[in-house]
Scaffold this active site. Sequence first.
Site, PDB file in Angstrom:
ATOM      1  CG  HIS A   1      59.063  67.191 167.733  1.00 26.18           C
ATOM      2  ND1 HIS A   1      59.272  68.467 168.173  1.00 26.18           N
ATOM      3  CD2 HIS A   1      60.298  66.699 167.448  1.00 26.18           C
ATOM      4  CE1 HIS A   1      60.559  68.745 168.164  1.00 26.18           C
ATOM      5  NE2 HIS A   1      61.210  67.687 167.726  1.00 26.18           N
TER       6      HIS A   1
ATOM      7  CG  ASP B   1      59.398  72.262 170.082  1.00 29.22           C
ATOM      8  OD1 ASP B   1      58.371  72.963 169.997  1.00 29.22           O
ATOM      9  OD2 ASP B   1      59.382  71.018 170.029  1.00 29.22           O
TER      10      ASP B   1
ATOM     11  CG  HIS C   1      55.205  73.049 172.539  1.00 28.61           C
ATOM     12  ND1 HIS C   1      55.141  73.327 171.177  1.00 28.61           N
ATOM     13  CD2 HIS C   1      54.067  73.531 173.086  1.00 28.61           C
ATOM     14  CE1 HIS C   1      53.996  73.951 170.923  1.00 28.61           C
ATOM     15  NE2 HIS C   1      53.322  74.081 172.059  1.00 28.61           N
TER      16      HIS C   1
ATOM     17  CG  ASP D   1      58.584  68.326 172.201  1.00 26.24           C
ATOM     18  OD1 ASP D   1      57.435  68.761 172.384  1.00 26.24           O
ATOM     19  OD2 ASP D   1      59.187  68.470 171.123  1.00 26.24           O
TER      20      ASP D   1
ATOM     21  CG  HIS E   1      52.919  66.147 169.288  1.00 29.73           C
ATOM     22  ND1 HIS E   1      52.476  67.123 168.416  1.00 29.73           N
ATOM     23  CD2 HIS E   1      52.126  66.257 170.393  1.00 29.73           C
ATOM     24  CE1 HIS E   1      51.470  67.806 168.976  1.00 29.73           C
ATOM     25  NE2 HIS E   1      51.244  67.280 170.159  1.00 29.73           N
TER      26      HIS E   1
ATOM     27  CG  ASP F   1      57.826  71.747 166.528  1.00 27.26           C
ATOM     28  OD1 ASP F   1      57.131  72.421 165.746  1.00 27.26           O
ATOM     29  OD2 ASP F   1      57.335  70.963 167.364  1.00 27.26           O
TER      30      ASP F   1
ATOM     31  CG  ASP G   1      55.723  74.347 167.618  1.00 27.05           C
ATOM     32  OD1 ASP G   1      56.856  74.545 168.084  1.00 27.05           O
ATOM     33  OD2 ASP G   1      54.988  73.424 168.038  1.00 27.05           O
TER      34      ASP G   1
ATOM     35  CD  GLU H   1      54.366  68.491 165.448  1.00 30.31           C
ATOM     36  OE1 GLU H   1      53.260  68.744 164.932  1.00 30.31           O
ATOM     37  OE2 GLU H   1      54.546  67.565 166.274  1.00 30.31           O
TER      38      GLU H   1
END
Length: 304
Positions: free
Chosen positions: A104, A126, A128, A130, A143, A231, A233, A276
């Site tokens: 990322h 995402d 997360h 980030d 990332h 992303d 994930d 990712e």
Amino acid sequence: MGRRVRIIGAPTDYGTNRRGVDMGPSAIRYAGLADDLEAADVTCRDVGDLAVPRMEERDPDTEKPPAGTARFLRETRDVCTVLADHVADSIDEGATPLALGGDHSIAIGSLAGSSRDAAIGAIWFDAHGDFNTPTTSPSGNVHGMPLAAALGVGDFAADEYAWTDAPGLAAEHVALVGLRSLDEDERDALRDSDVTAFTMSDIDQRGIASVVDDALAVATDGTDGIHVSLDLDWLDPTVAPGVGTPVRGGVTYREAHLAMEAVSRSGSLRSMELVEVNPVLDEHNETAALAVELAASAFGKRVL
């Protein structure tokens, strides 16, 4: 044919500590990206991959940086500055850039290029945030920093990080969708920012359609278009197993498609990245195939 899309591969794994995401662009192409986009009435031009030195060619001194620094920052800078030029040139030539990661960290380049001559919004799909910086990151992996970098948060306000700046992006035009894993300092930084954050609890309580509509309202308010950072994930690991940092409790297959369909209907998509995808951890390339499907939905593919 309708929209023109320019596919740009950024096969980097500098931003993570797990091998394999550098093969993501190849896996996504192999899963039929061009064919699925053309089925969505899109004309594709694939310009290939950026030149990214392999792991074995990296500077070993950057492997374990001291506290308060970021791993492989010089290498990340080199990739992202080139990617930014490709993204900006694509837009100037009337094409929508679709960057294929890689980890990322490539979003630093995508956002810098997309916002070079325009005010943009961004939607960050995402697990997360980030939103770490070199000082707050527990790992030093870039990332986990690209959104903070693009917005000039904390350490990234220093002149040495000028290359990370996305000049036409403001925090009040950024929406994070589907958060479920944040570091403590990162959580505090997000709370103190003007970024709008929607967690998985928001999706559970309100439904994906309502949350994405609100995210689009944030990102399109007074902007010239939006950047979508997807992303893989973001999805639940049972749906997208081939990612480096899986977190249980993500969105479902249909929720993800509905979100991308909403992006398409908005008519505001200016640039996008898929990141990712890790073929080493995938099962029968299904995560790459899912990335292809979602990209096609974002660019207008429909059942009817």
